[in-house]
Design an enzyme around this catalytic site. Sequence first.
Site, PDB file in Angstrom:
ATOM      1  N   GLY A 138      31.634  33.873  45.116  1.00  0.00           N
ATOM      2  CA  GLY A 138      30.972  35.151  45.333  1.00  0.00           C
ATOM      3  C   GLY A 138      31.142  35.609  46.769  1.00  0.00           C
ATOM      4  N   CYS A 139      30.184  36.400  47.259  1.00  0.00           N
ATOM      5  CA  CYS A 139      30.251  36.929  48.615  1.00  0.00           C
ATOM      6  C   CYS A 139      30.319  35.802  49.635  1.00  0.00           C
ATOM      7  CB  CYS A 139      29.026  37.800  48.884  1.00  0.00           C
ATOM      8  SG  CYS A 139      28.922  38.382  50.589  1.00  0.00           S
TER       9      CYS A 139
END
Length: 305
Positions: A138-139
């Site tokens: 993810g981020c």
Amino acid sequence: MNNLTEFEKYVIEQKGTERPFSGEYVDHDAHGVYCCKKCFAPLYKSEHKFNAHCGWPAFDDEIAGAVKRTPDADGRRVEITCDQCGGHLGHVFEGELLTDKNVRHCVNSVSMVFKSIDELNMSDSAPNQIQKATFGAGCFWCVEAIFAQLEGVISVKSGYCGGDAKEANYHAVCSGRTGHAEVVHIEFDPAVIHFETLLSVLFESHNPTTLNQQGNDKGPQYRSVIFAHNSEQVDLANAYIKQLTAQGIWPNPIVTQISAFDTFYPAENYHDDYFAKHGEQPYCQLVVKPKFDKVMSKFADKRKK
């Protein structure tokens, strides 16, 4: 995913076959790992390869969990495909007595890409030498903040990896069209923290069952992926995912990719230590901090003193 030529699509996606003795890996004997041409998942180690004099590369073993077997519709042969992306590899045969393992994976060269020992950093280094790990979850603001706190982790750098674009920047990667994932590139001391511990932190810090998505962040750049730097990391990652699956910790199947590490593109400097520098921002408060606190509480004994 790699961009395929028309002939590669014919073999890998339409289950075609290359002409015998025409492939580049028929007589290939270098030391390294053979990976899927489409998704770069490691498939075979060089020690699995042998000369079957059949016109196609032959292997008598595979990396655990890498190859799927499916009987052909006519029941005469068994097709082998990449377990990760479903790309066609060839067929598997047993009972030929060509090696002690008595099995032959007959694989199209065009279905594979070879990563040498130098490319994969697979040399037999001293156990306590500084090692590397590269994860997508993810981020990268979230992931970088967590791994930076671990004892034995020397450095963590946000960046991009896994696409066919030969350069990367935040704007391009966020478009989802480069094939790159947001990742963290970690240097760690294996005498202090083991790769297995990094894996356990990785799977605690994100949801590995959501395809190309973490929370509200959607797109292939947010996929769950492990970019393996050597064959040991491939084996450990496969074993760990198998263990999690057997334990039934996640209600849905784990979709984490395992791919051979290729090139890491460092992110722009303003991403460095983003949570530490901008912890008051809404995204950090609402997304990064809860995840950070949850993981750090579980691995309190692993935090830097």
